[in-house]
Write a protein that holds these residues in place. Structure first.
Motif, PDB file in Angstrom:
ATOM      1  N   LEU A 115       3.385  -0.182 -26.436  1.00 23.24           N
ATOM      2  CA  LEU A 115       4.058  -1.111 -25.551  1.00 23.24           C
ATOM      3  C   LEU A 115       3.819  -0.561 -24.158  1.00 23.24           C
ATOM      4  O   LEU A 115       4.262   0.550 -23.840  1.00 23.24           O
ATOM      5  N   ASP A 116       3.111  -1.296 -23.333  1.00 22.62           N
ATOM      6  CA  ASP A 116       2.753  -0.836 -22.002  1.00 22.62           C
ATOM      7  C   ASP A 116       3.638  -1.538 -20.982  1.00 22.62           C
ATOM      8  O   ASP A 116       3.906  -2.732 -21.105  1.00 22.62           O
ATOM      9  N   VAL A 117       4.070  -0.777 -19.953  1.00 22.49           N
ATOM     10  CA  VAL A 117       5.060  -1.285 -19.015  1.00 22.49           C
ATOM     11  C   VAL A 117       4.620  -1.007 -17.580  1.00 22.49           C
ATOM     12  O   VAL A 117       4.196   0.106 -17.255  1.00 22.49           O
ATOM     13  N   HIS A 144      10.218  -5.552 -14.385  1.00 24.93           N
ATOM     14  CA  HIS A 144       9.097  -5.002 -15.158  1.00 24.93           C
ATOM     15  C   HIS A 144       8.423  -6.065 -16.014  1.00 24.93           C
ATOM     16  O   HIS A 144       8.990  -7.122 -16.287  1.00 24.93           O
ATOM     17  N   ALA A 203       6.329  -5.970 -19.756  1.00 21.31           N
ATOM     18  CA  ALA A 203       5.993  -5.164 -20.935  1.00 21.31           C
ATOM     19  C   ALA A 203       5.066  -5.986 -21.815  1.00 21.31           C
ATOM     20  O   ALA A 203       5.328  -7.160 -22.081  1.00 21.31           O
ATOM     21  N   ILE A 240      14.318  -1.685 -19.761  1.00 24.90           N
ATOM     22  CA  ILE A 240      13.153  -1.814 -20.645  1.00 24.90           C
ATOM     23  C   ILE A 240      13.567  -1.587 -22.091  1.00 24.90           C
ATOM     24  O   ILE A 240      14.230  -0.600 -22.410  1.00 24.90           O
ATOM     25  N   TRP A 262      11.976  -0.370 -25.097  1.00 24.49           N
ATOM     26  CA  TRP A 262      10.751   0.347 -25.456  1.00 24.49           C
ATOM     27  C   TRP A 262      10.346   0.153 -26.909  1.00 24.49           C
ATOM     28  O   TRP A 262       9.267   0.577 -27.310  1.00 24.49           O
TER      29      TRP A 262
END
Length: 184
Positions: A80-82, A96, A98, A153, A155
């Protein structure tokens, strides 16, 4: 290549075209003219590869004043890229994006200069590739708390494995020397 804009101006999700047959596949991961057409005009000067195991969270990191833009992808596994907008004065400050990046979807995320970046590993292992448009500058590195409630977030990791630096990073409201909107 398909390009998807996100709710954060400048953060892009990219899906390069995959050509496959019974022998395997071919994928063009970068071509300077095509990416320049998207506004990625700084030359890339450094490539990085990290390997991490399930549950690792890396981030949230950025540099200032020597900011970096990053084109990132998962070469193996799933993450999972943020990207978090931390530019003071930005209308989307603290917000953000994600997105899941994986060896199956072959997506890339463009994280512009002035944004904090991090990822969580969702598979047993993940090889994560960064293409950076400026050099790593340890004296300019800034960390923001990965679980800052003001950022919020999810995650998708129950018990994250963190570096000492990430575990003790300050909340975004307490970080000094952030980039300024319109100046990066």
């Amino acid at each position: 290549m398909q390009v998807f804009k996100t709710e954060l101006d400048g953060v892009l999700i990219l899906e390069p075209r995959l050509f496959g047959d019974q022998r395997g596949f071919f994928l063009e991961t970068y071509q300077s003219a095509r990416y320049a057409d998207l506004g990625l005009v700084h030359p890339f000067v450094q490539d990085n590869l990290s390997r991490s195991s399930r549950g690792v969270v890396r981030g949230l990191h950025l540099q200032n004043p020597n900011t970096q833009g990053k084109l990132v992808s998962a070469m193996r596994g799933r993450v999972l890229d943020v990207a978090v907008d931390v530019r003071t004065g930005s209308p989307t400050f603290g917000r953000h994006v994600a997105v899941e990046l994986s060896e199956d979807n072959r997506r890339q995320l463009w994280v512009p200069r002035g944004f904090a970046h991090g990822f969580a590993v969702l598979s047993d292992t993940a090889d994560f590739f960064y293409k950076c448009d400026d050099y790593y500058s340890p004296q300019d590195e800034i960390a923001v708390r990965w679980n800052d409630p003001a950022i919020g977030i999810d995650w998708k990791v129950d018990t994250p494995s963190l570096s000492a630096k990430d575990a003790t990073a300050p909340l975004l409201a307490d970080v000094e020397n952030l980039p300024v909107y319109g100046q990066v």
